[in-house]
Design a protein around this motif. Structure first.
Motif, PDB file in Angstrom:
ATOM      1  N   GLU A 513      -4.604  -7.667   2.145  1.00 26.31           N
ATOM      2  CA  GLU A 513      -3.490  -6.937   1.547  1.00 26.31           C
ATOM      3  C   GLU A 513      -2.175  -7.319   2.233  1.00 26.31           C
ATOM      4  O   GLU A 513      -1.141  -7.468   1.560  1.00 26.31           O
ATOM      5  N   VAL A 517       1.130  -8.708   0.337  1.00 28.60           N
ATOM      6  CA  VAL A 517       2.443  -8.055   0.446  1.00 28.60           C
ATOM      7  C   VAL A 517       3.506  -9.065   0.867  1.00 28.60           C
ATOM      8  O   VAL A 517       4.610  -9.114   0.304  1.00 28.60           O
ATOM      9  N   ARG A 520       4.383 -11.336  -1.998  1.00 22.87           N
ATOM     10  CA  ARG A 520       5.260 -10.686  -2.979  1.00 22.87           C
ATOM     11  C   ARG A 520       6.694 -10.656  -2.467  1.00 22.87           C
ATOM     12  O   ARG A 520       7.644 -10.936  -3.206  1.00 22.87           O
ATOM     13  N   LEU A 535       9.780  -4.820  -0.491  1.00 25.42           N
ATOM     14  CA  LEU A 535       8.413  -4.312  -0.367  1.00 25.42           C
ATOM     15  C   LEU A 535       7.969  -3.715  -1.693  1.00 25.42           C
ATOM     16  O   LEU A 535       8.797  -3.267  -2.490  1.00 25.42           O
ATOM     17  N   PRO A 536       6.652  -3.681  -1.958  1.00 23.65           N
ATOM     18  CA  PRO A 536       6.163  -3.035  -3.182  1.00 23.65           C
ATOM     19  C   PRO A 536       6.601  -1.574  -3.223  1.00 23.65           C
ATOM     20  O   PRO A 536       6.724  -0.900  -2.191  1.00 23.65           O
ATOM     21  N   PHE A 539       4.613   0.857  -1.491  1.00 26.61           N
ATOM     22  CA  PHE A 539       4.468   0.599  -0.069  1.00 26.61           C
ATOM     23  C   PHE A 539       5.640   1.128   0.748  1.00 26.61           C
ATOM     24  O   PHE A 539       5.459   1.804   1.764  1.00 26.61           O
TER      25      PHE A 539
END
Length: 613
Positions: A513, A517, A520, A535-536, A539
């Motif tokens: 993960e 991250v 991304r 950041l997502p 998240f």
């Protein structure tokens, strides 16, 4: 007196008559006749005059050797001189004379000397041998041509023989040094020649070949030697005094000029080599080593030390840990440090294969085992991993009936293909991995206890990322540089709050993960500035308001087993959403800001958790 005179007259008449007869004979015979005295012709018959083209008066004015070819003049003069001196010289020889027009004539000449009144003369008879010489020249030319052709053909044959010898040496070297075994068999299946590799593969146990050659019903070798049908990749397993031999064989007939089968050539390849090539081209190899594991925490240092110790042993290994912690990375590192590092590394995810197919995947199947089975059957993962390591991921998801078969393989070191009845020995090291607590699965009856103890010889528990936060910064830099091509120093700015968010986050997906991250963030960033907004949405979290804390989540994660982490997180998140809805009197926007989500995500979570507001 008168009587004496009459006698003399008679004698003279007789002599005159003889002279006339002799002259008539000389002048009418077809041979060349002439006489010489000193250096002049004294007589030349008409045949000679006709051939030379001179008159008698012309010849009398010439030296007799003037009509002789210059190549023979000195020899003729010298021999005539010796003959007059009554020395022994050949009387018969061949020369060339030249007529008035310059034409050359080959003659064979016979000389004899007579002496009259103290004067020595030479009388010669000659025969025209021009036709004979022409034929002799043609024969000599033909002989020279024949000799030249013989020399040329001999040189060509020598070159061909040399080329054949070189070709035979090349073929012999190729056959001797090729990686496959090669045999030449006669029509009865007896081996006439074989290379060293074939001897090594078959362990010099060749009695099975004549048996196959005489087995009309089942033998591909019989069909090749009797029907001329080549065969390819036929699988054989034979038992010899030196052990079992498992190999593939291909063969082709050899015909003579009449189209009759005289021999057969057979190529054999050990099944281990076939599997090695399959693994090589299908990527069944271990790429990672212990040096590739990125860490700086003491807990990971202890785990790696234990794994290194396990690599040096021959026992089975069980890797336990949540999804994404790097169990296969450890499995490959253990393989590359073990005694079978040069062998294949074959991985199988037991949880990703349908129950009805897992047996054929593990153990292979025989020809005709089921509808659609490939001709000749198919090897399973255990056969492909022979001489190396098999990595069984998610072993806790393996059906009970296959667990029993796996236990038998571990005990007997051999497998039987689905639908087959032949034991195939396999020398394989087993590394298993599970994200489940196998001991709990045994207690629940989902996993065989005897198999558990067989696999749980060397157990290694890989900690989740949240238990080793010291590793997050080095993993962050590693993924930026090695996966996405960014040097940490080349990043112009990194929002320091990102590291704080990373430390707060529970990482249910662990290292996998974290990598996703970072990927991304790199893709959505419009420059080399990594900000919190990259950041997502699920998240990132804003600065917490007074009263908001992640302590309940961290405490819950710390107290819960790894298998229940996701459910617990959902429960904690649901309670937190309800608390914030109450606090902000149902204001979704305010709840989203407090939790670091957007409004759409909060609406989706409210619906998913069945929250009424």
């Amino acid at each position: 007196m008168n009587g004496f005179i009459d006698y003399l007259e008679k004698e003279q008449n007789i002599r005159n008559c003889d002279e006339m007869m002799y002259r008539g004979f000389m002048e009418n015979m077809p041979l060349y006749m002439f006489s010489i005295q000193g250096n002049r012709f004294t007589y030349v018959n008409p045949a000679t005059l006709a051939t030379l083209g001179y008159t008698m008066s012309e010849l009398r004015s010439m030296n007799w050797w003037d009509v002789v070819h210059p190549e023979y003049q000195d020899m003729m003069i010298e021999r005539n001189r010796l003959r007059i001196k009554k020395e022994s010289v050949p009387d018969r020889y061949e020369i060339i004379v030249i007529d008035k027009s310059g034409r050359q004539h080959w003659i064979e000449i016979l000389n004899t000397n007579i002496e009259t009144g103290g004067v020595c003369s030479t009388i010669s008879a000659a025969l025209d041998i021009g036709e004979r010489k022409r034929i002799e020249d043609e024969l000599q030319k033909s002989q020279r041509d024949m000799e030249d052709r013989v020399v040329l053909r001999t040189a060509q044959l020598n070159k061909i023989n040399q080329d054949i010898s070189i070709t035979n040496n090349i073929l012999r070297n190729i056959i001797t040094n090729m990686s496959d075994g090669l045999m030449i068999v006669d029509p009865r299946g007896n081996v006439e020649d074989m290379n060293p590799i074939a001897r090594e593969i078959l362990k010099e146990s060749l009695e099975f070949l004549p048996i196959c050659a005489n087995n009309k019903d089942k033998s591909a070798l019989w069909r090749m030697l009797n029907l001329g049908q080549p065969f390819r990749d036929e699988e054989y397993m034979i038992t010899t005094r030196k052990g079992n031999v498992h190999f593939l064989a291909s063969g082709s007939p050899i015909y003579n000029e009449q189209g009759e089968i005289q021999r057969g050539v057979i190529i054999v390849r050990p099944i281990k080599e076939v599997h090695r090539l399959i693994n090589r081209f299908t990527g069944a190899a271990a790429k990672f080593r212990f040096e590739d594991i990125v860490f700086q925490s003491s807990v990971m240092a202890q785990v790696i030390e234990l794994a290194r110790m396990a690599a040096s042993k021959n026992s089975n290994v069980l890797l336990e840990g949540e999804s994404g912690t790097g169990k296969e990375l450890f499995a490959q590192a253990i393989h590359n440090k073990s005694r079978v590092a040069k062998g294949p590394f074959v991985a199988l995810n037991c949880g990703a294969i349908p129950r009805e197919l897992i047996a054929s995947e593990l153990f292979g199947y025989a020809e005709g085992a089921f509808t659609g089975a490939k001709k000749g059957g198919n090897p399973g993962k255990f056969e492909l991993a022979a001489g190396g390591t098999i990595f069984l991921d998610e072993i806790g998801d393996m059906p009970l009936e296959e667990q029993s078969a796996l236990l038998r393989v571990i005990q007997e070191k051999s497998i039987t293909r689905v639908g087959g009845n032949r034991l195939i020995p396999v020398d394989v090291r087993i590394i298993c991995a599970s994200n489940k607590n196998l001991y709990e699965e045994v207690r629940k009856g989902n996993f065989r206890q005897d198999l558990y103890y067989r696999l749980h010889v060397l157990a290694i528990k890989i900690p989740p990322l949240r238990e080793r936060p010291q590793d997050i910064p080095v993993l962050f830099r590693h993924f930026l540089k090695n996966t996405f091509g960014f040097d940490h120093e080349s990043i112009e700015e990194i929002d320091p709050r990102i590291y704080a968010d990373f430390e707060k986050y529970p990482w249910p997906g662990n290292v996998r993960e974290l990598q996703n991250v970072i990927e991304r963030m790199v893709h959505v960033a419009d420059s080399r500035n990594l900000q919190r907004r990259h950041l997502p949405a699920e998240f990132a979290q804003p600065d917490p308001e007074p009263g908001y804390t992640t302590a309940p989540i961290k405490e819950a994660i710390h107290n819960e087993s790894s298998t229940g982490t996701r459910d617990l997180l959902a429960q904690v998140e649901r309670r937190e959403i309800i608390r914030l809805l109450d606090k902000h009197k149902g204001n979704i926007s305010q709840v989203a800001r407090d939790m670091g989500f957007n409004r759409r995500t909060i609406h989706r979570k409210i619906k998913a958790y069945g929250i009424n507001h």
